[in-house]
Design a protein around this motif. Structure first.
Motif, PDB file in Angstrom:
ATOM      1  N   TRP A  74       0.862  -1.252  -0.078  1.00 42.67           N
ATOM      2  CA  TRP A  74       0.069  -0.125   0.011  1.00 42.67           C
ATOM      3  C   TRP A  74       0.995   1.291   0.062  1.00 42.67           C
ATOM      4  O   TRP A  74       0.384   2.363  -0.331  1.00 42.67           O
ATOM      5  CB  TRP A  74      -1.044  -0.011   1.171  1.00 42.67           C
ATOM      6  CG  TRP A  74      -2.321  -0.843   1.026  1.00 42.67           C
ATOM      7  CD1 TRP A  74      -2.488  -2.054   1.620  1.00 42.67           C
ATOM      8  CD2 TRP A  74      -3.177  -0.558  -0.088  1.00 42.67           C
ATOM      9  NE1 TRP A  74      -3.773  -2.393   1.158  1.00 42.67           N
ATOM     10  CE2 TRP A  74      -4.291  -1.643   0.190  1.00 42.67           C
ATOM     11  CE3 TRP A  74      -3.673   0.457  -0.691  1.00 42.67           C
ATOM     12  CZ2 TRP A  74      -5.388  -1.601  -0.605  1.00 42.67           C
ATOM     13  CZ3 TRP A  74      -4.734   0.536  -1.273  1.00 42.67           C
ATOM     14  CH2 TRP A  74      -5.904  -0.557  -1.388  1.00 42.67           C
ATOM     15  N   VAL A  75       2.115   1.204   0.367  1.00 43.90           N
ATOM     16  CA  VAL A  75       3.045   2.487   0.340  1.00 43.90           C
ATOM     17  C   VAL A  75       3.094   2.814  -1.184  1.00 43.90           C
ATOM     18  O   VAL A  75       3.320   3.910  -1.365  1.00 43.90           O
ATOM     19  CB  VAL A  75       4.455   2.012   0.947  1.00 43.90           C
ATOM     20  CG1 VAL A  75       5.478   3.099   0.739  1.00 43.90           C
ATOM     21  CG2 VAL A  75       4.304   1.665   2.411  1.00 43.90           C
ATOM     22  N   LEU A  76       3.275   1.818  -2.117  1.00 42.19           N
ATOM     23  CA  LEU A  76       3.296   2.094  -3.565  1.00 42.19           C
ATOM     24  C   LEU A  76       1.951   2.467  -4.269  1.00 42.19           C
ATOM     25  O   LEU A  76       1.848   3.341  -4.641  1.00 42.19           O
ATOM     26  CB  LEU A  76       3.951   0.919  -4.203  1.00 42.19           C
ATOM     27  CG  LEU A  76       5.340   0.668  -3.595  1.00 42.19           C
ATOM     28  CD1 LEU A  76       5.737  -0.692  -4.666  1.00 42.19           C
ATOM     29  CD2 LEU A  76       6.402   1.412  -3.801  1.00 42.19           C
ATOM     30  N   THR A  77       1.053   1.680  -3.712  1.00 40.20           N
ATOM     31  CA  THR A  77      -0.456   1.868  -4.475  1.00 40.20           C
ATOM     32  C   THR A  77      -1.244   3.029  -3.869  1.00 40.20           C
ATOM     33  O   THR A  77      -1.669   3.879  -4.784  1.00 40.20           O
ATOM     34  CB  THR A  77      -1.276   0.619  -3.734  1.00 40.20           C
ATOM     35  OG1 THR A  77      -0.781  -0.785  -4.193  1.00 40.20           O
ATOM     36  CG2 THR A  77      -2.869   0.624  -4.324  1.00 40.20           C
ATOM     37  N   SER A  78      -0.787   3.680  -2.738  1.00 37.87           N
ATOM     38  CA  SER A  78      -1.388   4.666  -2.401  1.00 37.87           C
ATOM     39  C   SER A  78      -0.983   5.799  -2.991  1.00 37.87           C
ATOM     40  O   SER A  78      -1.878   6.688  -3.637  1.00 37.87           O
ATOM     41  CB  SER A  78      -1.467   4.894  -0.678  1.00 37.87           C
ATOM     42  OG  SER A  78       0.102   4.916  -0.584  1.00 37.87           O
ATOM     43  N   TYR A  79       0.300   6.095  -3.498  1.00 37.03           N
ATOM     44  CA  TYR A  79       0.837   7.071  -3.985  1.00 37.03           C
ATOM     45  C   TYR A  79       0.469   7.053  -5.658  1.00 37.03           C
ATOM     46  O   TYR A  79      -0.163   8.056  -5.971  1.00 37.03           O
ATOM     47  CB  TYR A  79       2.438   6.948  -3.995  1.00 37.03           C
ATOM     48  CG  TYR A  79       3.261   7.932  -4.817  1.00 37.03           C
ATOM     49  CD1 TYR A  79       3.580   9.057  -4.274  1.00 37.03           C
ATOM     50  CD2 TYR A  79       3.571   7.803  -5.970  1.00 37.03           C
ATOM     51  CE1 TYR A  79       4.209  10.019  -5.135  1.00 37.03           C
ATOM     52  CE2 TYR A  79       4.395   8.498  -6.823  1.00 37.03           C
ATOM     53  CZ  TYR A  79       4.564   9.657  -6.279  1.00 37.03           C
ATOM     54  OH  TYR A  79       5.184  10.700  -7.076  1.00 37.03           O
ATOM     55  N   ILE A  80       0.354   6.051  -6.185  1.00 40.69           N
ATOM     56  CA  ILE A  80      -0.061   6.076  -7.746  1.00 40.69           C
ATOM     57  C   ILE A  80      -1.269   6.310  -7.637  1.00 40.69           C
ATOM     58  O   ILE A  80      -1.883   6.806  -8.756  1.00 40.69           O
ATOM     59  CB  ILE A  80       0.355   4.133  -8.150  1.00 40.69           C
ATOM     60  CG1 ILE A  80       1.847   4.085  -8.051  1.00 40.69           C
ATOM     61  CG2 ILE A  80      -0.254   4.212  -9.605  1.00 40.69           C
ATOM     62  CD1 ILE A  80       2.294   2.596  -8.309  1.00 40.69           C
ATOM     63  N   VAL A  81      -2.083   5.765  -6.895  1.00 40.95           N
ATOM     64  CA  VAL A  81      -3.866   6.004  -7.001  1.00 40.95           C
ATOM     65  C   VAL A  81      -3.950   7.284  -6.723  1.00 40.95           C
ATOM     66  O   VAL A  81      -4.656   8.289  -7.634  1.00 40.95           O
ATOM     67  CB  VAL A  81      -4.645   4.955  -6.211  1.00 40.95           C
ATOM     68  CG1 VAL A  81      -5.957   5.451  -6.439  1.00 40.95           C
ATOM     69  CG2 VAL A  81      -4.175   3.481  -6.699  1.00 40.95           C
ATOM     70  N   ALA A  82      -3.515   8.108  -5.779  1.00 36.05           N
ATOM     71  CA  ALA A  82      -3.984   9.491  -5.292  1.00 36.05           C
ATOM     72  C   ALA A  82      -3.186  10.279  -6.714  1.00 36.05           C
ATOM     73  O   ALA A  82      -3.958  11.161  -7.054  1.00 36.05           O
ATOM     74  CB  ALA A  82      -2.940   9.545  -4.141  1.00 36.05           C
ATOM     75  N   SER A  83      -2.012  10.060  -7.241  1.00 38.09           N
ATOM     76  CA  SER A  83      -1.525  10.624  -8.143  1.00 38.09           C
ATOM     77  C   SER A  83      -2.415  10.900  -9.521  1.00 38.09           C
ATOM     78  O   SER A  83      -2.632  11.741  -9.908  1.00 38.09           O
ATOM     79  CB  SER A  83      -0.258  10.373  -8.482  1.00 38.09           C
ATOM     80  OG  SER A  83       0.355  11.079  -9.701  1.00 38.09           O
ATOM     81  N   ALA A  84      -2.876   9.738  -9.742  1.00 36.26           N
ATOM     82  CA  ALA A  84      -3.859   9.366 -10.974  1.00 36.26           C
ATOM     83  C   ALA A  84      -5.050  10.086 -10.938  1.00 36.26           C
ATOM     84  O   ALA A  84      -5.425  10.657 -11.957  1.00 36.26           O
ATOM     85  CB  ALA A  84      -3.925   8.005 -11.092  1.00 36.26           C
ATOM     86  N   ILE A  85      -5.441   9.952  -9.772  1.00 38.62           N
ATOM     87  CA  ILE A  85      -6.926  10.518  -9.669  1.00 38.62           C
ATOM     88  C   ILE A  85      -7.061  12.101  -9.705  1.00 38.62           C
ATOM     89  O   ILE A  85      -7.759  12.911 -10.296  1.00 38.62           O
ATOM     90  CB  ILE A  85      -7.419  10.285  -8.235  1.00 38.62           C
ATOM     91  CG1 ILE A  85      -7.994   8.492  -8.309  1.00 38.62           C
ATOM     92  CG2 ILE A  85      -8.780  10.881  -8.157  1.00 38.62           C
ATOM     93  CD1 ILE A  85      -8.524   8.098  -7.015  1.00 38.62           C
ATOM     94  N   VAL A  86      -5.773  12.601  -9.237  1.00 43.18           N
ATOM     95  CA  VAL A  86      -5.741  14.222  -9.099  1.00 43.18           C
ATOM     96  C   VAL A  86      -5.325  14.861 -10.358  1.00 43.18           C
ATOM     97  O   VAL A  86      -5.321  15.942 -10.662  1.00 43.18           O
ATOM     98  CB  VAL A  86      -4.880  14.597  -7.825  1.00 43.18           C
ATOM     99  CG1 VAL A  86      -4.599  16.038  -7.773  1.00 43.18           C
ATOM    100  CG2 VAL A  86      -5.670  14.080  -6.741  1.00 43.18           C
ATOM    101  N   MET A  87      -4.277  14.039 -10.965  1.00 40.71           N
ATOM    102  CA  MET A  87      -3.479  14.565 -11.971  1.00 40.71           C
ATOM    103  C   MET A  87      -4.690  15.286 -13.146  1.00 40.71           C
ATOM    104  O   MET A  87      -4.208  16.317 -13.559  1.00 40.71           O
ATOM    105  CB  MET A  87      -2.866  13.554 -13.032  1.00 40.71           C
ATOM    106  CG  MET A  87      -2.097  14.154 -13.967  1.00 40.71           C
ATOM    107  SD  MET A  87      -0.874  12.626 -14.587  1.00 40.71           S
ATOM    108  CE  MET A  87       0.234  12.303 -13.304  1.00 40.71           C
ATOM    109  N   PRO A  88      -5.923  14.780 -13.601  1.00 40.76           N
ATOM    110  CA  PRO A  88      -6.686  15.559 -14.514  1.00 40.76           C
ATOM    111  C   PRO A  88      -7.181  16.787 -14.060  1.00 40.76           C
ATOM    112  O   PRO A  88      -7.572  17.642 -14.936  1.00 40.76           O
ATOM    113  CB  PRO A  88      -7.658  14.584 -14.983  1.00 40.76           C
ATOM    114  CG  PRO A  88      -7.201  13.208 -14.166  1.00 40.76           C
ATOM    115  CD  PRO A  88      -6.153  13.497 -13.250  1.00 40.76           C
TER     116      PRO A  88
END
Length: 510
Positions: free
Chosen positions: A53-67
């Motif tokens: 989740w250390v990796l998953t949380s970063y990737i998911v949060a970044s992907a959602i906010v980027m747009p």
């Protein structure tokens, strides 16, 4: 200031360096923490199935906010958003280094993802705006060097910091870099105008749900055995339903979340598809090579980094070269040559064996890195050449999102193929081995064991597993080679800009 006025920025060089420091810091964090996970697991008291989740949380949060980057930049000004993003990312990095539990670490990684999401698209848009059109190729070469080289160097740098100091320095290293980037942007980037426009909350909600569910599915699929898990099935269904709703809503809304003008530009759409394909290859091979060197060939972390470094050097040389070539050579020809070199490098990787030395990895890595460098810069330059300047931030955010999704799909794809092929290869090799096989009998005599003993059977099983694993890696490289070759026809979708040195870029009819 208008885009035309931004080309007269007095400290353009310093601003370019500051923006690149910001984007390198953010891109590094997508891979630098991977090698530190075992150390984090013990320090934070986390289980094997939760530390990811250390990796998953970063990737998911970044992907959602980027747009959201384009809309927020219009609302508060691009320079303000840039400063807030750099400051927030740096502070979140410091908090990650001080985390005392897995819950704290995941929460701070979410903050990192939220603040870091805008850094890549903002840096790309700024570099395009502060440089005249005749320098766009060189600007994209600089930006591409950070985007493509940082993920390659991330695991090496993370391993060295973890071995030499502590896993917390994987995050603390961002503090001085972030501080320099913040000061550079604050003193050199001019204020940008605000532009009020309505916010399509429904469109953003559907897009965010699609991206979040897709990233969770891709990141956790291997761990949960893909579609045998109810969680993966639910996430896949959510992603598909959200994407359908987003498309329907965008086609009928008066002011959709993503401006439809972006998709009317053929070069931008073609470049985005290209980016998706190249991202599948880039990070997938980046994820495959370190395990081969460390687990199969027994290289230590530092040696692994030194062997993989020439690939990044090849990419940087290609980008420095192609930035100048774009003035004289058709960018589509450069892309074809780059894809050819990439495919050739991957073809060379299909000849890897467990007992080879490091030379095949070095020369194939240089060829592939050089090829990807030749593809990335002209693709980015041509993709943004015909877009109106006011759409650059929005389109850069979408461009980065497509790149991230491509990377996630590529890593998931090679992981699935690798896991399944190891099992298949092991079964096929094992069924051909008996105590009476000539090779088995010779190996038993060489180590002084009985070919039919249980002890020697364990040795043979280890050798078989090693060979089956190597064959599975070779199969992955072959798959990536096919992906590179399949992207070649996309060149015909690109239109060559008639001129880059004068005025507006007008596409040829061809």
């Amino acid at each position: 200031m208008t885009p035309a006025e931004l080309t007269d920025v007095p400290h353009r060089g310093l601003l370019s360096i500051a923006t690149m420091l910001a984007v390198i810091m953010q891109v590094l964090d997508t891979t630098i923490a991977n090698v530190a996970l075992p150390s984090m697991q013990g320090s934070l008291g986390a289980a094997q199935d939760t530390i990811n989740w250390v990796l998953t949380s970063y990737i998911v949060a970044s992907a959602i906010v980027m747009p959201l980057t384009g809309w927020i930049a219009d609302a508060i000004g691009r320079n303000r958003l840039f400063l807030i993003s750099v400051a927030g990312f740096t502070l979140a990095s410091c908090l990650c280094g001080m985390a005392g539990s897995l819950t704290e670490m995941v929460a701070f990684r979410v903050l990192q993802g939220i603040f870091g999401a805008s850094l890549a698209p903002l840096s790309q848009a700024v570099l395009l705006d502060i440089n005249p059109r005749e320098r766009h190729g060189q600007a994209m070469a600089l930006w591409g060097a950070g985007i493509m080289v940082a993920p390659v160097l991330g695991p090496t740098l993370g391993g060295w910091l973890t071995d030499s100091f502590d896993w917390r320095w994987v995050f603390y290293i961002n503090v001085p870099v972030g501080l320099l980037a913040f000061l550079g942007i604050a003193f050199t980037m001019p204020a940008s105008p605000r532009r009020h426009r309505s916010f399509d909350f429904v469109g953003f909600a559907f897009l965010g749900l699609f991206v979040g569910a897709l990233q969770l599915m891709l990141d956790r699929g291997e761990q949960l055995d893909w579609f045998s898990s109810p969680e993966i099935i639910v996430e896949t269904a959510l992603a598909a339903a959200a994407l359908w709703c987003f498309i329907v809503h965008s086609a009928t809304a008066e002011h959709p979340f993503i401006p439809p003008q972006i998709f009317r530009d053929r070069n931008y759409v073609a470049a985005s598809i290209f980016t998706f394909a190249i991202s599948v290859v880039l990070l997938a091979t980046t994820a495959l090579l370190p395990p081969i060197l460390q687990r199969i060939m027994g290289f230590p972390t530092v040696t692994t980094g030194l062997v993989l470094a020439p690939r990044g050097i090849g990419t940087m040389i290609a980008m420095l070269l192609v930035g100048r070539l774009l003035r004289f050579v058709d960018p589509r020809l450069i892309i074809v040559v780059g894809l050819g070199l990439t495919a050739w490098g991957l073809w060379g990787m299909t000849g890897f064996t467990p007992d080879m030395d490091s030379w095949p990895i070095i020369y194939t890595g240089v060829a592939m890195g050089f090829g990807l460098g030749l593809v990335f810069v002209p693709m980015s330059t041509v993709g943004f050449a015909t877009l109106p300047p006011q759409l650059r931030t929005e389109s850069a955010a979408l461009y980065s999102l497509v790149r991230n999704i491509g990377s996630s799909i590529g890593i998931s794809m090679v992981s699935v193929v690798l896991t399944r092929n190891i099992q298949v290869n092991h079964a096929e090799l094992a069924e051909r081995l008996t105590a009476f096989s000539p090779g088995v009998d010779a190996a038993a005599h060489a180590v002084g064991m009985n070919a039919s003993s249980s002890q020697f059977a364990g040795v043979i099983d280890q050798i078989t597993t090693l060979q089956a694993t190597m064959i599975a890696y070779v199969d992955d490289f072959k798959l990536m080679m096919y992906v590179s070759l399949a992207a070649l026809p996309l060149v015909f979708l690109l239109r060559k800009p008639r001129t880059i040195a004068q005025g507006p870029v007008i596409p040829d009819a061809e």
